[in-house]
Motif scaffolding. Structure first.
Motif, PDB file in Angstrom:
ATOM      1  N   HIS A  56       7.336  -5.892   5.737  1.00 30.07           N
ATOM      2  CA  HIS A  56       6.953  -4.874   6.720  1.00 30.07           C
ATOM      3  C   HIS A  56       5.606  -5.200   7.378  1.00 30.07           C
ATOM      4  O   HIS A  56       5.534  -5.443   8.568  1.00 30.07           O
ATOM      5  CB  HIS A  56       6.906  -3.520   6.021  1.00 30.07           C
ATOM      6  CG  HIS A  56       6.908  -2.365   6.959  1.00 30.07           C
ATOM      7  ND1 HIS A  56       8.030  -1.921   7.597  1.00 30.07           N
ATOM      8  CD2 HIS A  56       5.903  -1.561   7.365  1.00 30.07           C
ATOM      9  CE1 HIS A  56       7.722  -0.886   8.359  1.00 30.07           C
ATOM     10  NE2 HIS A  56       6.436  -0.656   8.244  1.00 30.07           N
ATOM     11  N   CYS A  57       4.536  -5.250   6.575  1.00 31.04           N
ATOM     12  CA  CYS A  57       3.197  -5.444   7.139  1.00 31.04           C
ATOM     13  C   CYS A  57       2.802  -6.920   7.202  1.00 31.04           C
ATOM     14  O   CYS A  57       1.789  -7.276   7.789  1.00 31.04           O
ATOM     15  CB  CYS A  57       2.163  -4.667   6.340  1.00 31.04           C
ATOM     16  SG  CYS A  57       1.905  -5.310   4.675  1.00 31.04           S
ATOM     17  N   ARG A  59       1.567  -8.863   4.978  1.00 32.51           N
ATOM     18  CA  ARG A  59       0.474  -9.370   4.148  1.00 32.51           C
ATOM     19  C   ARG A  59       1.072  -9.956   2.863  1.00 32.51           C
ATOM     20  O   ARG A  59       2.215  -9.655   2.506  1.00 32.51           O
ATOM     21  CB  ARG A  59      -0.543  -8.276   3.830  1.00 32.51           C
ATOM     22  CG  ARG A  59      -0.099  -7.288   2.783  1.00 32.51           C
ATOM     23  CD  ARG A  59      -1.039  -6.092   2.730  1.00 32.51           C
ATOM     24  NE  ARG A  59      -0.623  -5.190   1.659  1.00 32.51           N
ATOM     25  CZ  ARG A  59      -1.248  -5.083   0.483  1.00 32.51           C
ATOM     26  NH1 ARG A  59      -2.318  -5.797   0.225  1.00 32.51           N
ATOM     27  NH2 ARG A  59      -0.804  -4.256  -0.429  1.00 32.51           N
ATOM     28  N   CYS A  73       3.188  -0.394   1.746  1.00 32.24           N
ATOM     29  CA  CYS A  73       4.352  -0.097   2.595  1.00 32.24           C
ATOM     30  C   CYS A  73       5.389   0.729   1.835  1.00 32.24           C
ATOM     31  O   CYS A  73       6.141   1.496   2.436  1.00 32.24           O
ATOM     32  CB  CYS A  73       4.971  -1.382   3.120  1.00 32.24           C
ATOM     33  SG  CYS A  73       3.916  -2.210   4.308  1.00 32.24           S
ATOM     34  N   LEU A  83      -0.503   3.398  13.006  1.00 30.63           N
ATOM     35  CA  LEU A  83      -0.433   1.984  12.638  1.00 30.63           C
ATOM     36  C   LEU A  83      -1.765   1.309  12.931  1.00 30.63           C
ATOM     37  O   LEU A  83      -2.336   1.485  14.000  1.00 30.63           O
ATOM     38  CB  LEU A  83       0.670   1.294  13.455  1.00 30.63           C
ATOM     39  CG  LEU A  83       0.824  -0.213  13.226  1.00 30.63           C
ATOM     40  CD1 LEU A  83       1.408  -0.506  11.852  1.00 30.63           C
ATOM     41  CD2 LEU A  83       1.715  -0.829  14.306  1.00 30.63           C
ATOM     42  N   ASP A  89      -5.315 -10.492   5.737  1.00 32.79           N
ATOM     43  CA  ASP A  89      -4.944  -9.770   4.512  1.00 32.79           C
ATOM     44  C   ASP A  89      -6.172  -9.102   3.879  1.00 32.79           C
ATOM     45  O   ASP A  89      -6.092  -7.976   3.392  1.00 32.79           O
ATOM     46  CB  ASP A  89      -4.342 -10.727   3.475  1.00 32.79           C
ATOM     47  CG  ASP A  89      -3.023 -11.323   3.946  1.00 32.79           C
ATOM     48  OD1 ASP A  89      -2.979 -11.804   5.088  1.00 32.79           O
ATOM     49  OD2 ASP A  89      -2.055 -11.308   3.179  1.00 32.79           O
ATOM     50  N   VAL A  92      -7.157  -5.676   5.176  1.00 33.54           N
ATOM     51  CA  VAL A  92      -6.402  -4.549   4.596  1.00 33.54           C
ATOM     52  C   VAL A  92      -7.097  -4.103   3.307  1.00 33.54           C
ATOM     53  O   VAL A  92      -7.324  -2.915   3.085  1.00 33.54           O
ATOM     54  CB  VAL A  92      -4.936  -4.944   4.287  1.00 33.54           C
ATOM     55  CG1 VAL A  92      -4.223  -3.828   3.545  1.00 33.54           C
ATOM     56  CG2 VAL A  92      -4.192  -5.302   5.564  1.00 33.54           C
ATOM     57  N   ARG A 104      -0.265   3.219   8.222  1.00 31.53           N
ATOM     58  CA  ARG A 104       0.396   1.942   7.946  1.00 31.53           C
ATOM     59  C   ARG A 104      -0.411   0.777   8.512  1.00 31.53           C
ATOM     60  O   ARG A 104      -1.266   0.974   9.364  1.00 31.53           O
ATOM     61  CB  ARG A 104       1.790   1.949   8.574  1.00 31.53           C
ATOM     62  CG  ARG A 104       2.699   3.049   8.051  1.00 31.53           C
ATOM     63  CD  ARG A 104       3.091   2.800   6.628  1.00 31.53           C
ATOM     64  NE  ARG A 104       3.955   3.848   6.095  1.00 31.53           N
ATOM     65  CZ  ARG A 104       4.293   3.951   4.813  1.00 31.53           C
ATOM     66  NH1 ARG A 104       3.829   3.089   3.933  1.00 31.53           N
ATOM     67  NH2 ARG A 104       5.066   4.918   4.403  1.00 31.53           N
ATOM     68  N   TYR A 105      -0.045  -0.431   8.083  1.00 34.84           N
ATOM     69  CA  TYR A 105      -0.742  -1.636   8.546  1.00 34.84           C
ATOM     70  C   TYR A 105       0.246  -2.646   9.120  1.00 34.84           C
ATOM     71  O   TYR A 105       1.419  -2.668   8.747  1.00 34.84           O
ATOM     72  CB  TYR A 105      -1.435  -2.352   7.381  1.00 34.84           C
ATOM     73  CG  TYR A 105      -2.606  -1.646   6.777  1.00 34.84           C
ATOM     74  CD1 TYR A 105      -3.874  -1.741   7.354  1.00 34.84           C
ATOM     75  CD2 TYR A 105      -2.460  -0.906   5.608  1.00 34.84           C
ATOM     76  CE1 TYR A 105      -4.952  -1.112   6.767  1.00 34.84           C
ATOM     77  CE2 TYR A 105      -3.542  -0.270   5.017  1.00 34.84           C
ATOM     78  CZ  TYR A 105      -4.787  -0.383   5.607  1.00 34.84           C
ATOM     79  OH  TYR A 105      -5.867   0.236   5.025  1.00 34.84           O
ATOM     80  N   PHE A 106      -0.293  -3.512   9.971  1.00 37.16           N
ATOM     81  CA  PHE A 106       0.403  -4.745  10.336  1.00 37.16           C
ATOM     82  C   PHE A 106      -0.663  -5.830  10.390  1.00 37.16           C
ATOM     83  O   PHE A 106      -1.707  -5.658  11.025  1.00 37.16           O
ATOM     84  CB  PHE A 106       1.103  -4.618  11.698  1.00 37.16           C
ATOM     85  CG  PHE A 106       1.888  -5.843  12.076  1.00 37.16           C
ATOM     86  CD1 PHE A 106       3.214  -5.980  11.693  1.00 37.16           C
ATOM     87  CD2 PHE A 106       1.297  -6.878  12.808  1.00 37.16           C
ATOM     88  CE1 PHE A 106       3.943  -7.124  12.018  1.00 37.16           C
ATOM     89  CE2 PHE A 106       2.016  -8.024  13.135  1.00 37.16           C
ATOM     90  CZ  PHE A 106       3.340  -8.141  12.745  1.00 37.16           C
TER      91      PHE A 106
END
Ligand SMILES: [Zn+2]
Length: 201
Positions: A56-57, A59, A73, A83, A89, A92, A104-106
């Motif tokens: 998903h993200c 990382r 996630c 987001l 990484d 985060v 959330r993260y990307f």
């Protein structure tokens, strides 16, 4: 190439490590006992075997086996509508330490260089992600470093998101200036990040 040089060359590929420092690492390893070296080699092998990229993200983390998601996630208590885009990484991890963010993260994996010629970020992957989840977002936070490349990437992505019809429901924000110019996100302390998040514009 002899063994000494091969190992040195491998260390020079690490971020921020020059040939002289690489050589020091090699001699450090040579001075350690066999037990240390075995533990070191196993740690690399185990990490590579167990730590994978979250689907998903994106990382790297120890993933939940069934879902291939990282802890963040997989956590259903986090806010799906917000987001945050970060470069690395470690960004985060820093943001999580601040405790100020629950969305959330990307992980972009890099930036677009200020010359505009080279992109080191996961642009295609981001497009796929936003196609899938973009319509539900109310806010996209651009949390890039206060470096020339970071700022260029912020402008580049803001312009791109404005044209994206899937993202009409989302406000694009940028971390506020508590971050000093030239500083990378990963070196910012928790209080600074908290402030930067609060002051986002
Ligand atoms: Zn994840």
């Amino acid at each position: 190439m002899n063994d000494l040089n091969t190992l040195t060359e491998l260390f020079t590929q690490f971020p921020g490590i020059g040939p002289r420092q690489a050589r020091r690492f090699v001699f450090f390893l040579l001075r350690q006992n066999e037990g240390y070296r075995t533990t070191f080699i196993r740690a690399i092998q185990n990490t590579a075997a167990h730590v994978k990229q979250c689907s998903h993200c994106l990382r790297y983390a120890q993933l939940h086996i069934k879902t291939s998601l990282c802890d963040l996630c997989a956590d259903s208590s986090r806010v799906d509508e917000v987001l945050m885009l970060v470069e690395k990484d470690t960004d985060v991890e820093q943001m999580e330490k601040s405790g100020a963010y629950t969305g959330r993260y990307f992980v972009l994996g890099g930036t677009v260089s200020v010359t505009g010629k080279k992109s080191y970020m996961r642009e295609k992957e981001l497009a796929v992600f936003l196609k899938k989840y973009g319509f539900g977002l109310t806010e996209i936070i651009l949390a890039l470093s206060a470096t020339p490349d970071g700022e260029y990437t912020t402008d580049y992505l803001s312009a791109k998101f404005k044209e994206d019809s899937e993202l009409t429901g989302a406000t694009v924000t940028v971390l506020g200036r508590g971050l000093s110019t030239g500083s990378e996100l990963e070196y910012a302390d928790a209080a600074t990040l908290k402030q930067a998040l609060k002051n986002r514009v």
